[in-house]
Design an enzyme around this catalytic site. Sequence first.
Site, short mmCIF file in Angstrom:
data_model
loop_
_atom_site.label_atom_id
_atom_site.label_comp_id
_atom_site.label_asym_id
_atom_site.label_seq_id
_atom_site.Cartn_x
_atom_site.Cartn_y
_atom_site.Cartn_z
N ARG A 68 -26.73 8.99 7.82
CA ARG A 68 -27.64 9.91 7.14
C ARG A 68 -29.08 9.70 7.61
NH1 ARG A 68 -23.88 9.20 2.65
NH2 ARG A 68 -24.94 7.29 2.03
N PHE A 84 -18.49 20.04 3.76
CA PHE A 84 -17.96 19.00 2.88
C PHE A 84 -19.13 18.14 2.37
CE2 PHE A 84 -15.01 19.77 6.42
CZ PHE A 84 -13.89 20.26 5.74
N ASP A 106 -19.19 23.05 -0.07
CA ASP A 106 -18.17 22.17 -0.63
C ASP A 106 -17.31 22.99 -1.58
OD1 ASP A 106 -17.96 18.87 -0.69
OD2 ASP A 106 -17.01 19.83 -2.41
N SER A 107 -16.07 22.58 -1.74
CA SER A 107 -15.16 23.30 -2.62
C SER A 107 -15.28 22.86 -4.07
CB SER A 107 -13.71 23.11 -2.15
OG SER A 107 -13.35 21.74 -2.21
N ASP A 157 -18.23 16.18 7.74
CA ASP A 157 -17.82 14.91 7.14
C ASP A 157 -16.70 15.17 6.13
OD1 ASP A 157 -17.77 12.21 6.50
OD2 ASP A 157 -19.38 12.37 5.02
N CYS A 197 -12.73 9.86 8.50
CA CYS A 197 -12.61 8.63 7.72
C CYS A 197 -11.14 8.26 7.53
CB CYS A 197 -13.30 8.76 6.37
SG CYS A 197 -12.60 10.04 5.30
#
Length: 253
Positions: A68, A84, A106-107, A157, A197
């Site tokens: 970040r 995301f 984002d959801s 991400d 990830c």
Amino acid sequence: RQATGCQRIYERSDSDVRRLEGLAPVSGWILGSAPEEMPHISEHGVRMQVDVVNGHKTGFYLDQRDNRRLTRQLAGGRTTLNCFCYTGGFSLQALSGGASSVLSIDSSGPALAMARENLALNPQLPAERAEWREADVFAELRGLKNADRRFDLIILDPPKFAPSALHAERAARAYRDINVFAFRLLNPRGLLMTYSCSGGINSELFRQIVSEAALAAGREARVLRRLSAPADHPVALSFSEGEYLKGLLCQVA
């Protein structure tokens, strides 16, 4: 407690992997009790709320803090897309770095609500440059392409697509798809920060997936930097899957 002097400790032993090991999920306060207000942290000068009870993992993805900071360093003057986005960590760092605009997708409605609250916690950031969109990222990337939108900096991400090697093939297709869309949405000389990830996707396979995505998108790209978790996330030589977070900083021609 002896090492840190912490007055409150909350246990989050509730990941799915515990069931695979025959262990019951456990969560709750083991020292102290819930504070009256949501706790805040400061990361690279940006204030963020941390929901330790209901948030993902510890409530905040500490393993991405160095990346970040890099986003803040790269964002100056760039139109930015954060996919995301969760509670807005990358988005707020991009704004802090002088991004000309930041579209965050984002959801999760609750995650986006907290992201907006986090932005409000930082009055020094230009809120008028931020746009928050609740949507399925895969569908939204298609929509942005059809709308002929372009960006100078894109951050991918996503959540863990492959919890184990058994899911690697299906996950590889998902990673490939989102990276294809991202490459197509980049302006000339645009930057892509793309991550996985998933422990079931190793670093070389991820690099191959991103390479194939660039080819499928018809873009010439190069890797400027490999990205990973910070130094306080060491990897045991006997457990290579511990290097779960891997990323690439790419630039298109």
